[in-house]
Scaffold this motif. Structure first.
Motif, PDB file in Angstrom:
ATOM      1  N   HIS A 105       0.690  -1.177   0.241  1.00 42.92           N
ATOM      2  CA  HIS A 105       0.039   0.000  -0.068  1.00 42.92           C
ATOM      3  C   HIS A 105       0.841   1.172   0.113  1.00 42.92           C
ATOM      4  O   HIS A 105       2.117   0.915   0.336  1.00 42.92           O
ATOM      5  N   SER A 106       0.178   2.406  -0.158  1.00 47.75           N
ATOM      6  CA  SER A 106       0.804   3.827  -0.036  1.00 47.75           C
ATOM      7  C   SER A 106      -0.091   4.653   0.422  1.00 47.75           C
ATOM      8  O   SER A 106      -0.946   4.539   0.168  1.00 47.75           O
ATOM      9  N   ALA A 107       0.432   5.742   1.245  1.00 43.18           N
ATOM     10  CA  ALA A 107      -0.238   6.866   1.603  1.00 43.18           C
ATOM     11  C   ALA A 107      -0.389   7.849   0.725  1.00 43.18           C
ATOM     12  O   ALA A 107      -1.089   8.847   0.939  1.00 43.18           O
TER      13      ALA A 107
ATOM     14  N   SER B 181      -0.298   5.456  -5.697  1.00 41.12           N
ATOM     15  CA  SER B 181      -1.071   4.404  -5.981  1.00 41.12           C
ATOM     16  C   SER B 181      -1.732   4.585  -7.422  1.00 41.12           C
ATOM     17  O   SER B 181      -1.783   3.505  -8.248  1.00 41.12           O
TER      18      SER B 181
ATOM     19  N   ARG C 196       8.666  -0.407   4.787  1.00 38.69           N
ATOM     20  CA  ARG C 196       8.663   0.713   4.061  1.00 38.69           C
ATOM     21  C   ARG C 196       9.881   0.881   3.118  1.00 38.69           C
ATOM     22  O   ARG C 196      10.990   0.344   3.086  1.00 38.69           O
TER      23      ARG C 196
ATOM     24  N   TRP D 163       5.944   3.995  -0.374  1.00 31.53           N
ATOM     25  CA  TRP D 163       5.227   2.759  -0.392  1.00 31.53           C
ATOM     26  C   TRP D 163       5.712   1.827   0.513  1.00 31.53           C
ATOM     27  O   TRP D 163       6.729   1.732   0.963  1.00 31.53           O
ATOM     28  N   SER D 164       4.889   0.810   0.952  1.00 33.32           N
ATOM     29  CA  SER D 164       5.349  -0.458   1.828  1.00 33.32           C
ATOM     30  C   SER D 164       4.928  -1.475   0.876  1.00 33.32           C
ATOM     31  O   SER D 164       4.146  -1.601   0.022  1.00 33.32           O
TER      32      SER D 164
END
Ligand SMILES: C[S@@+](CC[C@H](N)C(=O)[O-])C[C@H]1O[C@@H](n2cnc3c(N)ncnc32)[C@H](O)[C@@H]1O
Length: 211
Positions: free
Chosen positions: A156-158, A163, A194, A200-201
């Motif tokens: 995922h990414s914040a 994204s 991370r 992103w992770s």
């Protein structure tokens, strides 16, 4: 290379087109952002001594080469839907104990043969859109009781822009894979890491199919 069982749909056709170009720059570029590929194999080798290995979405065969080093005696099968990616893998893997299959992985491939002791998904499941649930179920069907599944992939990414950019590149970044993997397999490792200071992770999952 066996092309008999390829199943075409709009998504797999789009991916094939994508890799017609990206296969040419894949090995030269992906080392800089597909993190954890060696690590997940090292960790798998600590808990699993497989005789039969399947890599789903083997691409250019980078992991097939590593798998052969970790497990010199194992029979190894690589599945991928891209002819171009498999062509590069075939040039790296000329030994008689390696088989490459060109097909979409939407059902088990071992059919009436022996199931696998280790199944690897490395940066492939996040591109199965649609089809990731079927692929996880297919791996459960392809795995021998007591066998291991190893997964390393984007999570995922914040950052919405990141994204969206990954979506343009056919990758879904919703942290959606990990709960379903944990539903199907007993987790030995289920962690996120991370990348690039948290842009992103990515995640690693190592699981066992209970006897
Ligand atoms: C990002 S590459 C990863 C290649 C390799 N596993 C690695 O770690 O370098 C993803 C690969 O998955 C393949 N792929 C995507 N969807 C697939 C599907 N439904 N069935 C089989 N292969 C698929 C693509 O063709 C591509 O070669």
């Amino acid at each position: 290379m066996n092309a008999a069982s390829i199943t075409e749909n709009a998504s797999s056709k789009a991916l094939e087109r994508y890799y017609q170009f990206h296969s040419r720059i894949y090995d030269a570029t992906r080392w800089s952002f597909l993190f954890g590929r060696e690590e997940v194999l090292r960790r798998a080798a600590r808990v699993c001594q497989p005789k039969r290995i399947l890599e789903v979405g083997c691409g250019t065969g980078r992991n097939l080469v590593s798998l052969r080093k970790h497990f010199p005696e194992a029979s190894i099968t690589g599945v991928d839907l891209s002819e171009q990616m498999l062509g590069i893998a075939a040039a790296k893997m000329r030994d008689s104990k390696t088989t490459l299959l060109r097909r979409s992985y939407n059902a088990p491939v071992h059919e009436n043969g022996e199931p696998y002791d280790l199944i690897l998904f490395s940066y492939s499941l996040s591109m199965f859109n649609p089809g990731w649930e079927q692929a996880i179920a297919a791996a459960h069907g392809d795995l021998a009781a007591g066998g291991c599944v190893a997964v390393v992939d984007f999570s995922h990414s914040a950052f919405g822009w990141f994204s969206r950019w990954m979506g343009v590149n056919h990758v879904r970044m919703d942290a959606h894979l990990w709960p379903l993997l944990a539903d199907h397999f007993t987790a030995l490792l289920d962690e996120r890491f991370r990348a690039y200071g948290g842009v992103w992770s990515y995640g690693m999952f190592l699981g066992r199919k209970l006897p």
